[in-house]
Design an enzyme around this catalytic site. Structure first.
Site, PDB file in Angstrom:
ATOM      1  N   HIS A  42      45.252  27.886  32.584  1.00  0.00           N
ATOM      2  CA  HIS A  42      44.694  28.217  33.691  1.00  0.00           C
ATOM      3  C   HIS A  42      44.302  26.821  34.671  1.00  0.00           C
ATOM      4  O   HIS A  42      44.317  26.980  35.955  1.00  0.00           O
ATOM      5  CB  HIS A  42      43.101  28.914  33.446  1.00  0.00           C
ATOM      6  CG  HIS A  42      42.637  29.542  34.879  1.00  0.00           C
ATOM      7  ND1 HIS A  42      43.155  30.632  35.524  1.00  0.00           N
ATOM      8  CD2 HIS A  42      41.595  29.277  35.759  1.00  0.00           C
ATOM      9  CE1 HIS A  42      42.689  31.123  36.504  1.00  0.00           C
ATOM     10  NE2 HIS A  42      41.552  29.947  36.611  1.00  0.00           N
ATOM     11  N   HIS A  88      41.963  36.770  39.853  1.00  0.00           N
ATOM     12  CA  HIS A  88      40.802  37.094  38.917  1.00  0.00           C
ATOM     13  C   HIS A  88      41.127  38.323  38.105  1.00  0.00           C
ATOM     14  O   HIS A  88      40.398  39.253  38.148  1.00  0.00           O
ATOM     15  CB  HIS A  88      39.617  37.165  40.011  1.00  0.00           C
ATOM     16  CG  HIS A  88      38.526  36.197  39.418  1.00  0.00           C
ATOM     17  ND1 HIS A  88      37.274  36.589  39.498  1.00  0.00           N
ATOM     18  CD2 HIS A  88      38.620  34.980  39.210  1.00  0.00           C
ATOM     19  CE1 HIS A  88      36.311  35.785  39.067  1.00  0.00           C
ATOM     20  NE2 HIS A  88      37.274  34.709  38.916  1.00  0.00           N
TER      21      HIS A  88
END
Length: 728
Positions: A42, A88
């Site tokens: 990430h 998200h």
């Protein structure tokens, strides 16, 4: 140190050995935690970096490309647009309301960190079929989270797209995009420079929520995965933070500023120091915490929302404190910029961590994953579709398609958003693209998000091209010239060669289309490991595109509003069944060979529409996408019917075949001849379809009347499909 410790944090044995080599010693527990989040997929992009380098990122319109919190493009008159899209996904699968809400909050901070005032939010959502209760629960929670945050902070949610497919069962995609406006002089960067300059934490206090959130976003969802406490968003705090940060940036006191997003204080401090080729030293006991007894590990890895890290000019600390105090917020000096290239952390004067900044950023591992064409690819590509015929009457097929949740009106979703707050929204949700006026000018900004993941699954390269093409078509259909894109690349586990092949091919397609259409990539996000119990989502390279209208009066609508409008088809008469909604819905088949688009030809068609609109020849435009020409016509004739006559072609392919690069436009009858002349000048295919008339949609193909449906029959189905499912 026990191997279990670093493995539990998501590091491999090889990565741990690399850390020892870079450090020249064994790292302590805190240092391993810091490396684990900074080297997570990430934060480090360790799998995607080699692929992303192939994107075109420059152009005369680009003021800031990849590498900062958001991209920035010039719109003239010393004005610019900052924009970014991020995911998200995993938090939204665990806690849909807060997962979506904090996704909106995070992307807004990325934009106002650049010195831009956010003016709009879009969202691109993917869920499993609404026939399953859990998917209804996820959709309801995500939409509530988006509306709860956006409505409260006072920024309109103006657009996006929503698809439903079984591949997203258990792993929804929640991608948020934000757009902001700024003057060139106010552009801010996330950089820490100037030895001795203070490092300040501003905004909300630090809590224990979201610890290891970046790591969680870098693994598959499984029964064994342990999600962290999902962060809780506070839009009212964010509003105060936004106003304080923008005021401070405009004061000229800021050297660098960065959002504490994924990996919180760790990523913001190390990335700012890395960009500035400097170091940072912090005293963690000075960081304002909302919970007692927080350890250095918890403080550094917390992902509490509504926090920023600021490096102001030395001597202006009081000015920063006063600005934030006026907005009811704390601003605390916690450290200083150094010249030794180290991230040095102290707790009450005791050294608790000391790491070379570049080891966390530039020296993160980069993997060149094995790539292999999936077994399914050739099989599906070579599936013969020639003998497929209409399963039902064309009327019944149309009614079934327009009431499918993927195609039907998304009004149930966007009616929950305050899309008019700020009073700048010119084209609201439901148009081909959203449009916002730029106050004080005659200009407007168009924005859209697009990706048909079924196309990408069947052919990742062509699907990547088509995602950009569809975005460009939507921008042009409101009268705007495409400028640039941001992306959110959602894929499964890249350690599987067939998934990495999808990723490589799709990115190559996106790059090719961006080069051809002159829409450089200004930044974005990669979200990998989108899998549930080993089942990957369909590859979904989401494209967020912005465009510019120099004259607000030239905005095009996408519906017919009066009788007598002449309808024209730009592009081929027939679509293809490959990857179509018809094939999926009526044949339970997702297969076929997608035609590779001619990007030069598509650019000509887009230029033709822009020029036709500039000359005042057009009234409306709507791109033909899911469901084909018949669905496009139904969407355009919600308020007024039409009589269409298509002289030749296969009925199924004409009505329900899909092929991007095709757009329906309407013109006043007195300007039809001029439009046809312009089409000949541009050397593009233009077919007169008919005119708007009556209260029915009537279509003839090759002399045969094949469809005659009253508006009163299909309009309620189209408008209420999702509402009926969600409220049943």
């Amino acid at each position: 140190m026990e191997p279990k410790i670093w493995r539990d944090m998501g590091l491999s044995d090889d990565e741990y050995q690399r850390i020892e080599k870079l450090m020249g010693r064994e790292p302590n527990f805190l240092e391993v935690g810091i490396f684990s989040v900074m080297w997570s997929e990430h934060c480090s992009y360790k799998t995607s970096k080699p692929v992303l380098k192939k994107f075109p990122t420059e152009g005369p319109q680009v003021l800031q490309g990849p590498g900062e919190n958001a991209g920035i493009v010039d719109i003239g008159d010393d004005l610019a647009v900052a924009f970014k899209m991020e995911s998200h996904n995993h938090p939204s699968a665990v806690e849909p309301y807060q997962g979506a809400a904090t996704g909106v909050g995070g992307i807004l901070r990325d934009v106002f960190t650049m010195g831009a005032r956010p003016v709009a939010v879009l969202n691109s959502l993917r869920f499993g079929p609404l026939t399953e209760e859990n998917n209804k629960y996820l959709l309801d929670g995500v939409v509530s989270g988006i509306s709860g945050y956006g409505n409260s902070i006072g920024i309109p949610t103006v657009g996006g797209d929503v698809y439903f497919h079984s591949s997203y069962n258990g792993n929804p995609l929640v991608n948020a995009m934000a757009i902001g406006l700024l003057e060139h002089k106010d552009i801010a960067k996330g950089v820490a420079t100037g030895v001795g300059n203070p490092v300040m934490v501003v905004g909300a206090k630090t809590g224990r929520d979201g610890i290891h959130g970046a790591t969680f976003a870098s693994v598959e969802l499984s029964e064994e995965a342990q999600p962290p406490a999902v962060q809780a968003g506070d839009p009212f705090m964010e509003k105060l933070l936004m106003e304080a940060c923008l005021e401070l940036i405009q004061s000229g006191a800021v050297v660098g500023i960065q959002d504490m997003g994924a990996a919180g204080l760790t990523s913001s401090s190390s990335e700012m120091a890395s960009r500035g080729n400097s170091g940072i030293e912090m005293e963690l006991s000075l960081v304002p915490c909302r919970e007692t007894g927080m350890t250095p590990y918890e403080i550094m890895l917390s992902e509490s929302q509504e926090r920023m890290l600021i490096v102001p000019q030395a001597g202006r600390e009081k000015e920063v404190e006063e600005v934030f105090a006026r907005w009811g917020l704390e601003a605390t000096v916690v450290g200083r910029v150094t010249d030794d290239g180290m991230l040095r952390l102290l707790e009450k004067g005791r050294l608790v961590a000391e790491i070379p900044v570049k080891a966390l950023t530039d020296e993160a591992p980069v993997y060149h994953r094995p790539s292999q064409e999936p077994d399914y690819y050739q099989k599906l590509k070579n599936t013969k579709l020639e003998n497929i015929e209409l399963k039902d009457s064309a009327e019944n097929v149309l009614l079934a398609l327009i009431s499918s949740p993927t195609i039907a009106s998304k009004e149930w979703i966007y009616r929950q958003y305050d899309y008019q707050v700020g009073t700048n929204t010119v084209v609201a949700p439901g148009g081909d693209a959203a449009v916002l006026r730029v106050r004080g000018t005659s200009k407007a900004i168009a924005m859209t998000t697009d990706c048909n993941s079924r196309y990408v699954y069947l052919d990742p390269y062509i699907g990547g091209i088509l995602a950009v093409v569809e975005a460009a078509q939507n921008i042009v259909c409101v009268g705007a010239k495409p400028l640039a894109i941001t992306d959110c690349l959602n894929f499964g586990n890249p350690e599987r060669p067939e998934i990495f092949w999808q990723f490589e091919q799709a990115c190559a397609g996106v790059a090719e289309a961006c080069r051809a259409l002159n829409t450089p990539v200004t930044g974005g996000n990669v979200s990998l490991y989108n899998e549930t119990l080993g089942q990957a989502v369909y590859p979904t390279p989401m494209i967020g595109m912005i465009g510019l209208l120099k004259d607000l009066d030239q905005v095009l609508k996408n519906q017919i509003t009066s009788e007598g409008e002449q309808l024209y088809l730009v592009g081929e008469r027939e679509g293809e069944l490959a990857g179509s909604e018809y094939l999926s819905r009526f044949e339970q088949l997702e297969a076929g060979s997608l035609p590779e688009p001619d990007l030069k030809e598509i650019q000509k068609r887009l230029d033709f529409i822009l020029e036709g609109n500039k000359q005042g020849l057009l009234l409306a435009a709507h791109d033909i996408s899911e469901g084909g020409l018949a669905v496009c016509l139904a969407e355009m004739t919600i308020n007024c019917g039409a009589e269409i006559n298509i002289e030749s072609g296969n009925q199924l392919k004409v009505l329900f075949g899909e092929r991007l690069g095709r757009i329906i436009v309407t013109a006043p009858k007195e300007k039809s001849a001029a439009l046809e002349t312009l089409a000949r000048e541009y050397d593009i295919p233009l077919t007169h379809l008919g005119s708007s008339k009556g209260k029915n949609l009537k279509i003839k193909v090759a002399g045969q009347e094949c469809l005659d449906v009253p508006l009163s029959q299909y309009r309620p189905l189209y408008e209420s499909a999702i509402r009926d499912i969600m409220e049943s």
